[in-house]
Write a protein that holds these residues in place. Sequence first.
Motif, PDB file in Angstrom:
ATOM      1  N   LEU A  69       4.597  -6.901 -13.561  1.00 41.24           N
ATOM      2  CA  LEU A  69       4.819  -6.474 -12.103  1.00 41.24           C
ATOM      3  C   LEU A  69       4.228  -5.192 -11.870  1.00 41.24           C
ATOM      4  O   LEU A  69       4.084  -4.238 -12.494  1.00 41.24           O
ATOM      5  CB  LEU A  69       6.372  -6.136 -12.161  1.00 41.24           C
ATOM      6  CG  LEU A  69       7.233  -5.879 -10.737  1.00 41.24           C
ATOM      7  CD1 LEU A  69       7.078  -7.269  -9.945  1.00 41.24           C
ATOM      8  CD2 LEU A  69       8.681  -5.697 -10.904  1.00 41.24           C
ATOM      9  N   LYS A  70       3.339  -5.000 -10.575  1.00 46.69           N
ATOM     10  CA  LYS A  70       2.783  -4.081 -10.144  1.00 46.69           C
ATOM     11  C   LYS A  70       2.843  -3.682  -8.653  1.00 46.69           C
ATOM     12  O   LYS A  70       3.198  -4.565  -8.034  1.00 46.69           O
ATOM     13  CB  LYS A  70       1.052  -4.265 -10.420  1.00 46.69           C
ATOM     14  CG  LYS A  70       0.818  -4.656 -11.836  1.00 46.69           C
ATOM     15  CD  LYS A  70      -0.728  -4.741 -11.821  1.00 46.69           C
ATOM     16  CE  LYS A  70      -1.180  -4.990 -13.220  1.00 46.69           C
ATOM     17  NZ  LYS A  70      -2.720  -5.221 -13.290  1.00 46.69           N
ATOM     18  N   ILE A  71       2.781  -2.272  -8.551  1.00 50.54           N
ATOM     19  CA  ILE A  71       2.464  -1.724  -7.049  1.00 50.54           C
ATOM     20  C   ILE A  71       1.018  -1.977  -6.680  1.00 50.54           C
ATOM     21  O   ILE A  71       0.253  -1.446  -7.388  1.00 50.54           O
ATOM     22  CB  ILE A  71       3.084  -0.407  -7.042  1.00 50.54           C
ATOM     23  CG1 ILE A  71       4.503  -0.431  -7.226  1.00 50.54           C
ATOM     24  CG2 ILE A  71       2.855  -0.044  -5.537  1.00 50.54           C
ATOM     25  CD1 ILE A  71       5.198   1.145  -7.353  1.00 50.54           C
ATOM     26  N   ASN A  72       0.600  -2.930  -5.848  1.00 49.11           N
ATOM     27  CA  ASN A  72      -0.640  -3.025  -5.468  1.00 49.11           C
ATOM     28  C   ASN A  72      -1.246  -2.085  -4.460  1.00 49.11           C
ATOM     29  O   ASN A  72      -2.367  -1.877  -4.514  1.00 49.11           O
ATOM     30  CB  ASN A  72      -1.087  -4.480  -5.050  1.00 49.11           C
ATOM     31  CG  ASN A  72      -0.669  -5.424  -6.323  1.00 49.11           C
ATOM     32  OD1 ASN A  72       0.605  -5.927  -6.655  1.00 49.11           O
ATOM     33  ND2 ASN A  72      -1.648  -5.754  -6.905  1.00 49.11           N
ATOM     34  N   GLU A  73      -0.454  -1.845  -3.385  1.00 46.96           N
ATOM     35  CA  GLU A  73      -0.952  -1.299  -2.455  1.00 46.96           C
ATOM     36  C   GLU A  73       0.121  -0.190  -1.789  1.00 46.96           C
ATOM     37  O   GLU A  73       1.235  -0.758  -1.466  1.00 46.96           O
ATOM     38  CB  GLU A  73      -1.443  -2.363  -1.352  1.00 46.96           C
ATOM     39  CG  GLU A  73      -2.298  -1.548  -0.126  1.00 46.96           C
ATOM     40  CD  GLU A  73      -2.855  -2.817   0.795  1.00 46.96           C
ATOM     41  OE1 GLU A  73      -2.465  -2.546   1.880  1.00 46.96           O
ATOM     42  OE2 GLU A  73      -3.502  -3.644   0.321  1.00 46.96           O
ATOM     43  N   THR A  74      -0.486   0.667  -1.197  1.00 47.68           N
ATOM     44  CA  THR A  74       0.415   1.815  -0.577  1.00 47.68           C
ATOM     45  C   THR A  74      -0.220   2.399   0.460  1.00 47.68           C
ATOM     46  O   THR A  74       0.044   3.459   1.083  1.00 47.68           O
ATOM     47  CB  THR A  74       0.791   3.087  -1.705  1.00 47.68           C
ATOM     48  OG1 THR A  74      -0.225   3.867  -2.126  1.00 47.68           O
ATOM     49  CG2 THR A  74       1.837   2.543  -2.694  1.00 47.68           C
ATOM     50  N   VAL A  75      -1.388   1.756   0.925  1.00 46.89           N
ATOM     51  CA  VAL A  75      -2.182   2.193   2.015  1.00 46.89           C
ATOM     52  C   VAL A  75      -1.462   2.263   3.328  1.00 46.89           C
ATOM     53  O   VAL A  75      -1.771   3.196   4.168  1.00 46.89           O
ATOM     54  CB  VAL A  75      -3.589   1.386   2.160  1.00 46.89           C
ATOM     55  CG1 VAL A  75      -4.267   1.859   3.193  1.00 46.89           C
ATOM     56  CG2 VAL A  75      -4.346   1.292   0.748  1.00 46.89           C
ATOM     57  N   ASP A  76      -0.651   1.383   3.674  1.00 40.64           N
ATOM     58  CA  ASP A  76      -0.119   1.002   4.891  1.00 40.64           C
ATOM     59  C   ASP A  76       1.393   1.726   4.840  1.00 40.64           C
ATOM     60  O   ASP A  76       2.377   0.909   5.456  1.00 40.64           O
ATOM     61  CB  ASP A  76      -0.026  -0.362   5.323  1.00 40.64           C
ATOM     62  CG  ASP A  76      -1.423  -0.681   5.373  1.00 40.64           C
ATOM     63  OD1 ASP A  76      -2.226   0.221   5.983  1.00 40.64           O
ATOM     64  OD2 ASP A  76      -1.719  -1.906   5.409  1.00 40.64           O
ATOM     65  N   LEU A  77       1.693   2.716   4.126  1.00 40.92           N
ATOM     66  CA  LEU A  77       3.138   3.359   4.048  1.00 40.92           C
ATOM     67  C   LEU A  77       3.508   3.334   5.482  1.00 40.92           C
ATOM     68  O   LEU A  77       2.987   3.898   6.390  1.00 40.92           O
ATOM     69  CB  LEU A  77       3.055   4.542   3.301  1.00 40.92           C
ATOM     70  CG  LEU A  77       2.750   4.418   1.779  1.00 40.92           C
ATOM     71  CD1 LEU A  77       2.725   5.812   1.260  1.00 40.92           C
ATOM     72  CD2 LEU A  77       3.872   3.815   1.202  1.00 40.92           C
ATOM     73  N   PRO A  78       4.761   2.816   5.626  1.00 42.40           N
ATOM     74  CA  PRO A  78       5.842   2.636   4.653  1.00 42.40           C
ATOM     75  C   PRO A  78       6.036   1.274   4.143  1.00 42.40           C
ATOM     76  O   PRO A  78       6.925   1.045   3.658  1.00 42.40           O
ATOM     77  CB  PRO A  78       6.955   3.224   5.416  1.00 42.40           C
ATOM     78  CG  PRO A  78       6.784   2.467   6.923  1.00 42.40           C
ATOM     79  CD  PRO A  78       5.497   2.877   6.943  1.00 42.40           C
ATOM     80  N   LYS A  79       4.804   0.779   4.288  1.00 43.57           N
ATOM     81  CA  LYS A  79       4.907  -0.911   3.731  1.00 43.57           C
ATOM     82  C   LYS A  79       4.298  -0.945   2.332  1.00 43.57           C
ATOM     83  O   LYS A  79       3.306  -0.063   2.169  1.00 43.57           O
ATOM     84  CB  LYS A  79       4.068  -1.668   4.135  1.00 43.57           C
ATOM     85  CG  LYS A  79       4.666  -1.930   5.757  1.00 43.57           C
ATOM     86  CD  LYS A  79       3.738  -2.933   6.680  1.00 43.57           C
ATOM     87  CE  LYS A  79       4.434  -3.185   8.060  1.00 43.57           C
ATOM     88  NZ  LYS A  79       3.650  -4.062   8.824  1.00 43.57           N
ATOM     89  N   TRP A  80       4.847  -1.249   1.345  1.00 40.78           N
ATOM     90  CA  TRP A  80       4.351  -1.311   0.021  1.00 40.78           C
ATOM     91  C   TRP A  80       3.945  -3.049  -0.388  1.00 40.78           C
ATOM     92  O   TRP A  80       4.765  -3.841   0.232  1.00 40.78           O
ATOM     93  CB  TRP A  80       5.519  -1.232  -0.794  1.00 40.78           C
ATOM     94  CG  TRP A  80       6.081   0.182  -0.893  1.00 40.78           C
ATOM     95  CD1 TRP A  80       7.077   0.365  -0.001  1.00 40.78           C
ATOM     96  CD2 TRP A  80       5.928   1.288  -1.531  1.00 40.78           C
ATOM     97  NE1 TRP A  80       7.513   1.937  -0.151  1.00 40.78           N
ATOM     98  CE2 TRP A  80       6.698   2.421  -1.023  1.00 40.78           C
ATOM     99  CE3 TRP A  80       4.918   1.650  -2.687  1.00 40.78           C
ATOM    100  CZ2 TRP A  80       6.517   3.583  -1.753  1.00 40.78           C
ATOM    101  CZ3 TRP A  80       4.962   2.773  -3.190  1.00 40.78           C
ATOM    102  CH2 TRP A  80       5.724   3.974  -2.592  1.00 40.78           C
TER     103      TRP A  80
END
Length: 87
Positions: free
Chosen positions: A57-68
């Motif tokens: 399980l990974k966090i792949n993207e935080t570029v479009d915060l607040p979307k994860w």
Amino acid sequence: MPAEMLEQGGYYQTVGTGPDLMENAKAAVRERGDWLVTDQRLSLHEAYALCSVAGDLKINETVDLPKWLVSMTFPGGVFGRPSSTGV
């Protein structure tokens, strides 16, 4: 994941995306669990146990915060055969 597992069958991946990190993680795991129950004919308990030991399980993207964007990567080689839809 060990290289030999990736070589044996690629991998499967499910994702969860949205503003709530924890809900996205749950969605990614839930989708993988549902696939294991439906496609691999495991019980729900077996599916979640397998996710806990073989899933990544990974966090792949935080570029479009607040979307994860959160993913659950699962090796196709766990079942001893190549995945038909794995990458």
